[in-house]
Scaffold this motif. Structure first.
Motif, PDB file in Angstrom:
ATOM      1  N   UNK A  47      62.499  28.918 -83.596  1.00  0.00           N
ATOM      2  CA  UNK A  47      63.379  30.049 -83.859  1.00  0.00           C
ATOM      3  C   UNK A  47      63.304  31.114 -82.769  1.00  0.00           C
ATOM      4  N   UNK A  48      62.287  31.041 -81.920  1.00  0.00           N
ATOM      5  CA  UNK A  48      62.141  32.006 -80.830  1.00  0.00           C
ATOM      6  C   UNK A  48      62.702  31.474 -79.510  1.00  0.00           C
ATOM      7  N   UNK A  49      63.060  30.197 -79.501  1.00  0.00           N
ATOM      8  CA  UNK A  49      63.509  29.560 -78.260  1.00  0.00           C
ATOM      9  C   UNK A  49      65.011  29.315 -78.273  1.00  0.00           C
ATOM     10  N   UNK A  50      65.564  29.211 -77.089  1.00  0.00           N
ATOM     11  CA  UNK A  50      66.974  28.863 -76.966  1.00  0.00           C
ATOM     12  C   UNK A  50      67.179  27.418 -77.412  1.00  0.00           C
ATOM     13  N   UNK A  51      68.355  27.137 -77.957  1.00  0.00           N
ATOM     14  CA  UNK A  51      68.640  25.769 -78.390  1.00  0.00           C
ATOM     15  C   UNK A  51      68.601  24.800 -77.215  1.00  0.00           C
ATOM     16  N   UNK A  52      69.125  25.263 -76.072  1.00  0.00           N
ATOM     17  CA  UNK A  52      69.087  24.464 -74.845  1.00  0.00           C
ATOM     18  C   UNK A  52      68.565  25.339 -73.718  1.00  0.00           C
ATOM     19  N   UNK A  53      67.462  24.963 -73.072  1.00  0.00           N
ATOM     20  CA  UNK A  53      66.932  25.785 -71.974  1.00  0.00           C
ATOM     21  C   UNK A  53      67.954  25.938 -70.851  1.00  0.00           C
ATOM     22  N   UNK A  54      67.958  27.098 -70.220  1.00  0.00           N
ATOM     23  CA  UNK A  54      68.836  27.318 -69.075  1.00  0.00           C
ATOM     24  C   UNK A  54      68.492  26.326 -67.966  1.00  0.00           C
ATOM     25  N   UNK A  55      69.496  25.749 -67.376  1.00  0.00           N
ATOM     26  CA  UNK A  55      69.282  24.743 -66.336  1.00  0.00           C
ATOM     27  C   UNK A  55      70.221  24.991 -65.166  1.00  0.00           C
ATOM     28  N   UNK A  56      69.664  25.080 -63.965  1.00  0.00           N
ATOM     29  CA  UNK A  56      70.439  25.267 -62.745  1.00  0.00           C
ATOM     30  C   UNK A  56      70.777  23.915 -62.134  1.00  0.00           C
ATOM     31  N   UNK A  57      72.003  23.770 -61.654  1.00  0.00           N
ATOM     32  CA  UNK A  57      72.396  22.532 -60.964  1.00  0.00           C
ATOM     33  C   UNK A  57      71.965  22.619 -59.508  1.00  0.00           C
ATOM     34  N   UNK A  58      71.261  21.602 -59.037  1.00  0.00           N
ATOM     35  CA  UNK A  58      70.757  21.600 -57.662  1.00  0.00           C
ATOM     36  C   UNK A  58      71.464  20.539 -56.825  1.00  0.00           C
ATOM     37  N   UNK A  59      71.543  20.828 -55.544  1.00  0.00           N
ATOM     38  CA  UNK A  59      72.104  19.875 -54.575  1.00  0.00           C
ATOM     39  C   UNK A  59      71.259  19.909 -53.309  1.00  0.00           C
ATOM     40  N   UNK A  60      71.526  18.981 -52.421  1.00  0.00           N
ATOM     41  CA  UNK A  60      70.808  18.907 -51.142  1.00  0.00           C
ATOM     42  C   UNK A  60      69.298  18.741 -51.334  1.00  0.00           C
ATOM     43  N   UNK A  61      68.918  17.969 -52.320  1.00  0.00           N
ATOM     44  CA  UNK A  61      67.489  17.730 -52.530  1.00  0.00           C
ATOM     45  C   UNK A  61      67.003  16.599 -51.629  1.00  0.00           C
ATOM     46  N   UNK A  62      65.774  16.744 -51.173  1.00  0.00           N
ATOM     47  CA  UNK A  62      65.150  15.726 -50.339  1.00  0.00           C
ATOM     48  C   UNK A  62      64.239  14.849 -51.208  1.00  0.00           C
ATOM     49  N   UNK A  63      64.127  13.601 -50.857  1.00  0.00           N
ATOM     50  CA  UNK A  63      63.224  12.708 -51.585  1.00  0.00           C
ATOM     51  C   UNK A  63      61.777  13.102 -51.303  1.00  0.00           C
ATOM     52  N   UNK A  64      60.896  12.950 -52.269  1.00  0.00           N
ATOM     53  CA  UNK A  64      59.486  13.292 -52.038  1.00  0.00           C
ATOM     54  C   UNK A  64      58.894  12.562 -50.837  1.00  0.00           C
ATOM     55  N   UNK A  65      59.301  11.308 -50.616  1.00  0.00           N
ATOM     56  CA  UNK A  65      58.775  10.544 -49.484  1.00  0.00           C
ATOM     57  C   UNK A  65      59.231  11.122 -48.138  1.00  0.00           C
ATOM     58  N   UNK A  66      60.388  11.789 -48.123  1.00  0.00           N
ATOM     59  CA  UNK A  66      60.857  12.434 -46.901  1.00  0.00           C
ATOM     60  C   UNK A  66      60.118  13.741 -46.649  1.00  0.00           C
ATOM     61  N   UNK A  67      59.842  14.450 -47.718  1.00  0.00           N
ATOM     62  CA  UNK A  67      59.161  15.746 -47.589  1.00  0.00           C
ATOM     63  C   UNK A  67      57.683  15.576 -47.246  1.00  0.00           C
ATOM     64  N   UNK A  68      57.072  14.507 -47.734  1.00  0.00           N
ATOM     65  CA  UNK A  68      55.647  14.266 -47.476  1.00  0.00           C
ATOM     66  C   UNK A  68      55.456  12.788 -47.166  1.00  0.00           C
ATOM     67  N   UNK A  69      55.862  12.356 -45.959  1.00  0.00           N
ATOM     68  CA  UNK A  69      55.822  10.929 -45.607  1.00  0.00           C
ATOM     69  C   UNK A  69      54.411  10.340 -45.573  1.00  0.00           C
ATOM     70  N   UNK A  70      53.405  11.169 -45.342  1.00  0.00           N
ATOM     71  CA  UNK A  70      52.032  10.664 -45.248  1.00  0.00           C
ATOM     72  C   UNK A  70      51.315  10.661 -46.602  1.00  0.00           C
ATOM     73  N   UNK A  71      52.005  11.115 -47.607  1.00  0.00           N
ATOM     74  CA  UNK A  71      51.371  11.235 -48.916  1.00  0.00           C
ATOM     75  C   UNK A  71      51.652  10.004 -49.774  1.00  0.00           C
ATOM     76  N   UNK A  72      50.609   9.472 -50.383  1.00  0.00           N
ATOM     77  CA  UNK A  72      50.782   8.366 -51.320  1.00  0.00           C
ATOM     78  C   UNK A  72      51.145   8.936 -52.681  1.00  0.00           C
ATOM     79  N   UNK A  73      52.347   8.660 -53.125  1.00  0.00           N
ATOM     80  CA  UNK A  73      52.857   9.263 -54.356  1.00  0.00           C
ATOM     81  C   UNK A  73      52.763   8.266 -55.512  1.00  0.00           C
TER      82      UNK A  73
END
Length: 232
Positions: A47-73
């Motif tokens: 009863x204290x929370x919104x029925x649907x949380x606010x959500x922003x639409x994102x674009x131009x996201x990079x893949x985790x492997x591109x952002x951290x190529x040396x990291x084992x994910x």
């Protein structure tokens, strides 16, 4: 026919057992009534929370492997933090999904923004605190730490908990939840973790309760005029 002394001993045992476990019987009954009349969604704080949380639409996201190529994910989760997209990588740290900037923990302002996505807008914040440890009986026990506690100006002593490491909305706590938690503890008789139905205290009181009921039946049997007439 049962001897008078034996009958008196049974009566005395029944009486003292009733006094000893009577309070716990009352707590079992009161807590059971409370649970049966309570809406669990309200206990969870819906009863204290919104029925649907606010959500922003994102674009131009990079893949985790591109952002951290040396990291084992091994695991990755995309989430919004103060209007920015972040990957929570390997359940260890946050990585900006556009710039690759690493974020070890969210700050107070970001925690407030995260809470604002989930909590209704008509609640005024009265304080923000970072906690790094909780006791066995803390309302945020056995949960992700460190965390931010965001308190609101309400009669219910409303609080929201935000994970500092992953920036997630973790829990809502309020007056009715605390009553539920207390009564659940008295119901299970697990005064440490709340959820252990196999603890020795509960087993012991259950056994004593059974003995009390059986002694009551036995007392009725040996003191009933009809039974005395039949078996006397």
């Amino acid at each position: 026919m049962v001897k008078r002394k034996t009958a008196m001993n049974i009566r005395k045992t029944h009486r003292y057992l009733g006094i000893f476990i009577g309070i716990q019987f009352i707590m079992w009954t009161v807590s059971g009534m409370y649970f049966s009349w309570t809406d669990l969604d309200e206990i969870h704080g819906d009863q204290f929370k919104k029925e649907t949380p606010d959500q922003t639409s994102f674009s131009d996201l990079q893949a985790p492997s591109q952002l951290a190529p040396d990291l084992e994910i091994s695991s990755v989760n995309l989430q919004e933090i103060a209007g920015e997209p972040y990957y929570f990588v390997n359940e260890e740290f946050l990585l900006n999904a556009r710039t690759g900037e690493k974020l070890q923990e969210v700050n107070k302002e970001q925690a407030v923004a995260i809470a604002g996505r989930f909590m209704k807008d008509d609640f005024k914040i009265s304080g923000v605190e970072k906690i790094t440890e909780t006791g066995d009986h803390h309302e945020y026990r056995e949960n992700l730490l460190p965390a931010y506690v965001i308190s609101y100006e309400t009669d219910e002593n409303l609080k929201a908990y935000i994970g500092a490491v992953n920036g997630s909305f973790r829990a809502v706590r309020h007056r009715d939840w605390r009553w539920f938690d207390f009564l659940w503890m008295t119901h299970t008789m697990d005064y440490e973790g709340r959820d252990d139905f196999n603890n020795l205290i509960l087993r012991g009181f259950s056994l004593l309760g059974l003995i009390t009921v059986l002694s009551g039946f036995l007392l009725w049997f040996i003191s009933s005029p009809r039974m005395i007439k039949l078996f006397g």
